[in-house]
Design a protein around this motif. Structure first.
Motif, PDB file in Angstrom:
ATOM      1  N   THR A 285      34.713 -26.120  44.938  1.00 14.61           N
ATOM      2  CA  THR A 285      33.713 -25.274  45.592  1.00 14.61           C
ATOM      3  C   THR A 285      32.306 -25.655  45.149  1.00 14.61           C
ATOM      4  N   LEU A 288      31.347 -28.860  46.953  1.00 17.53           N
ATOM      5  CA  LEU A 288      31.030 -28.638  48.361  1.00 17.53           C
ATOM      6  C   LEU A 288      29.680 -27.951  48.535  1.00 17.53           C
ATOM      7  N   VAL A 293      27.619 -31.122  53.238  1.00 16.11           N
ATOM      8  CA  VAL A 293      28.700 -30.793  54.162  1.00 16.11           C
ATOM      9  C   VAL A 293      28.538 -29.375  54.687  1.00 16.11           C
ATOM     10  N   ALA A 300      30.918 -22.900  51.831  1.00 14.79           N
ATOM     11  CA  ALA A 300      31.637 -23.702  50.834  1.00 14.79           C
ATOM     12  C   ALA A 300      32.893 -22.981  50.365  1.00 14.79           C
ATOM     13  N   GLY A 304      36.554 -24.443  51.059  1.00 13.42           N
ATOM     14  CA  GLY A 304      37.407 -24.696  49.906  1.00 13.42           C
ATOM     15  C   GLY A 304      38.719 -23.922  49.974  1.00 13.42           C
TER      16      GLY A 304
END
Length: 606
Positions: A285, A288, A293, A300, A304
């Motif tokens: 997490t 991300l 992204v 995120a 995740g």
């Protein structure tokens, strides 16, 4: 021994033997003893009316040899009453002129069947014979001296090698220290300390590692939820655990897995798998949220939970199933074992995860000062995770257990399936877990639709498969054990009783009321070994038997035979108690043989 066809009076004529001398290929004409490596074992003559024996499936029509996977090993005569038809036993080593050796003692358990044979000795109505006794080992004689060399070679000339001739040609060593305390070379210990305690050390090491993981989990959860949140989470998360464990133990009740295996599975899921998942999910997490992204930490978390968490969590839980499949293979024997092991592992994982979620929800309520039940985050989390979906994690991981269970039930070694089946089961678990986590981030009605239209049907399918597999094991016991009835190992009433969980319970109660808890334990062991024997033979339907089939079968028969005097009467009595009407037990198709209850003729009892 009874003479066979073509034998003269008092002499047995086997394949390749001389009708006048009774000797054959590989035998000694003076002693009549036959080398087992040179002459095949002759089949027992058929006791029925007629000179010919109809070979059954798995036997050779010309020789009568029987495949050990197609016919059960016949028992020796039991010295105690209650067996029913007593099977004929061929004489073994140490037999006297009458064909049977004198018993070693009048008391004590009957010797186990000799491993390595796969021939069926048909049961016959004849009185029991004395048990074959194992002869005492013959002390070998050394005509050339104790060390294998002619005694004349031990002369004084050997003094050049440091030894001189002693009494009766034995060498002496005058230069050697007289006291063992002065010896410079000592034999190494036969078994090292590590080997003597390796099993205990492995168990302690595993327990220490799991305990360490548990302490780390408690510390991490307490850091996130606080002390009050931790205790509230523990009190609420433990509520569904006994129900789930009892359900999986009930599913695995036909041939129950030892408690220590399920205890390890629960501890692995609650401690090791949760620790790995918590650390890996946090790292994923964070990664991300720091990349391009996603645009926010909320996205995120959702990404995740949908893509990363299912892979990490299902893989971590599957490790416990893999370890038990690899190192406790004897207790992992089918789909039912796989479902129970995977479900208990996931139950432990869900317990720790619920502690974390419920503790965080309680901390949020404390922070916001929420007192109304309909506004409480703790109540909402408890409703979703404990009331509506306590089966979520067990449902996902059960598909991994099913894959390992199917692999365990397949005969022989199949390298391709050993890789593809576990991978397919793990992939299915990850996919279901991903769908569930993704739906939980959607609006309320969408989540409820996924829950009602997808997760509930999959759960019902898993329940049906578990119950069907359990009943299939019982049906396998009922259809396979009559082969051992015909061979004389069991009474006709026992297969039905051993294939009914209620009859098993009645048999244990009868033994307990008559002879105490020890007798009930003996009956439970008898039921366990009989189930293992039936499932072992049933696997041969789908392929060639394993190389150690005969050894496994005779080991199980050995355990049954020594528990039979105490366990067989209550087992048969339970069958008569619960099924008093006339009942016909199915015969095992594909087994040849004859006896007091020949196969092909239904066995009736009242």
């Amino acid at each position: 021994m009874r003479p066979g066809p073509g034998a003269s009076a008092g002499k047995y004529v086997g394949p390749g033997s001389d009708a006048y001398t009774g000797t054959g290929a590989g035998s000694d004409a003076n002693t009549g003893r036959t080398d087992p490596a040179a002459t095949p074992h002759a089949p027992t003559p058929h006791p029925g009316p007629g000179p010919h024996v109809r070979p059954g499936p798995g036997s050779d029509a010309s020789t009568g040899q029987t495949d050990p996977a197609a016919t059960p090993h016949a028992p020796p005569p039991h010295p105690g009453p209650g067996l029913g038809p007593q099977p004929h036993v061929q004489p073994g080593p140490g037999a006297g002129a009458g064909g049977y050796a004198e018993p070693a003692s009048a008391a004590g358990p009957h010797p186990a069947p000799t491993p390595g044979t796969g021939h069926v000795h048909p049961a016959q109505n004849r009185p029991p014979h004395p048990a074959p006794a194992t002869p005492a080992p013959h002390a070998p004689s050394h005509p050339h001296g104790e060390f294998g060399a002619p005694q004349s070679e031990f002369t004084a000339s050997q003094g050049g090698f440091g030894a001189t001739q002693g009494h009766f040609g034995r060498p002496t060593f005058p230069a050697m220290p007289a006291s063992p305390a002065d010896w410079r070379y000592r034999p190494p210990p036969s078994v090292s300390w590590w080997h003597r305690h390796s099993r205990t050390l492995r168990a302690v090491t595993v327990a220490a590692l799991l305990g360490f993981c548990g302490l780390m989990i408690l510390a991490l959860v307490r850091e996130q939820t606080g002390t009050a949140g931790l205790f509230v989470g523990l009190a609420l998360a433990v509520l569904p655990v006994p129900l789930l464990i009892s359900a999986f133990r009930w599913i695995d009740g036909v041939e129950p897995t030892p408690w220590r295996n399920h205890a390890f599975a629960f501890a692995w899921g609650a401690c090791a798998a949760t620790l790995v998942a918590l650390l890996a999910n946090s790292l994923a997490t964070d990664w991300l949220s720091t990349t391009m992204v996603v645009d926010s930490s909320r996205e995120a978390d959702t990404l995740g939970a949908t893509l990363v968490a299912p892979v990490v969590e299902e893989t971590a839980k599957a490790v416990a199933v893999l370890l038990l499949f690899r190192f406790r293979r004897r207790d992992f024997d089918g789909v039912v074992s796989g479902i129970a092991t995977a479900g208990i592992t996931a139950t432990g994982f869900a317990f720790t995860e619920n502690v974390l979620y419920l503790g965080n929800a309680f901390g949020e309520d404390q922070l916001l000062g929420t007192h109304a039940l309909h506004e409480s985050a703790t109540a909402a989390t408890f409703l979703i995770r404990v009331v509506l979906s306590p089966f979520a994690h067990p449902l996902f991981t059960a598909f991994t257990g099913i894959a390992f269970g199917v692999l365990a039930s397949l005969p022989g070694r199949r390298p391709v399936l050993r890789l593809l089946l576990p991978a397919f089961g793990l992939l299915t678990a990850v996919l279901l877990h991903s769908i569930w986590n993704g739906a939980s981030s959607l609006p309320g009605l969408t989540f409820l639709a996924v829950y009602a239209l997808f997760m509930i049907p999959v759960f019902v399918l898993l329940v049906w498969l578990s119950v069907w597999s359990r009943r299939n094991e019982l049906r396998t016991v009922r259809e396979t054990l009559p082969a051992y009835v015909a061979a004389g190992w069991l009474d006709p009433a026992e297969p039905w009783s051993l294939s009914s969980m209620r009859a098993r319970s009645v048999a244990r109660d009868l033994a307990r009321s008559s002879h105490g808890p020890t007798a009930a334990r003996t009956v439970a062991e008898y039921q366990h070994f009989a189930t293992s024997l039936a499932l072992l033979r049933a696997r041969c339907r789908y392929g060639p038997p394993a190389p150690d089939f005969a050894a496994r079968e005779q080991e199980l028969l050995h355990h049954l035979w020594h528990r039979r005097p105490l366990a067989a009467p209550p087992t048969a009595a339970a069958s008569h108690t619960l099924n008093p009407r006339r009942a016909t037990f199915p015969q095992a198709a594909g087994y040849g043989g004859s006896g007091p209850n020949p196969l092909g003729t239904p066995v009736h009892f009242r």
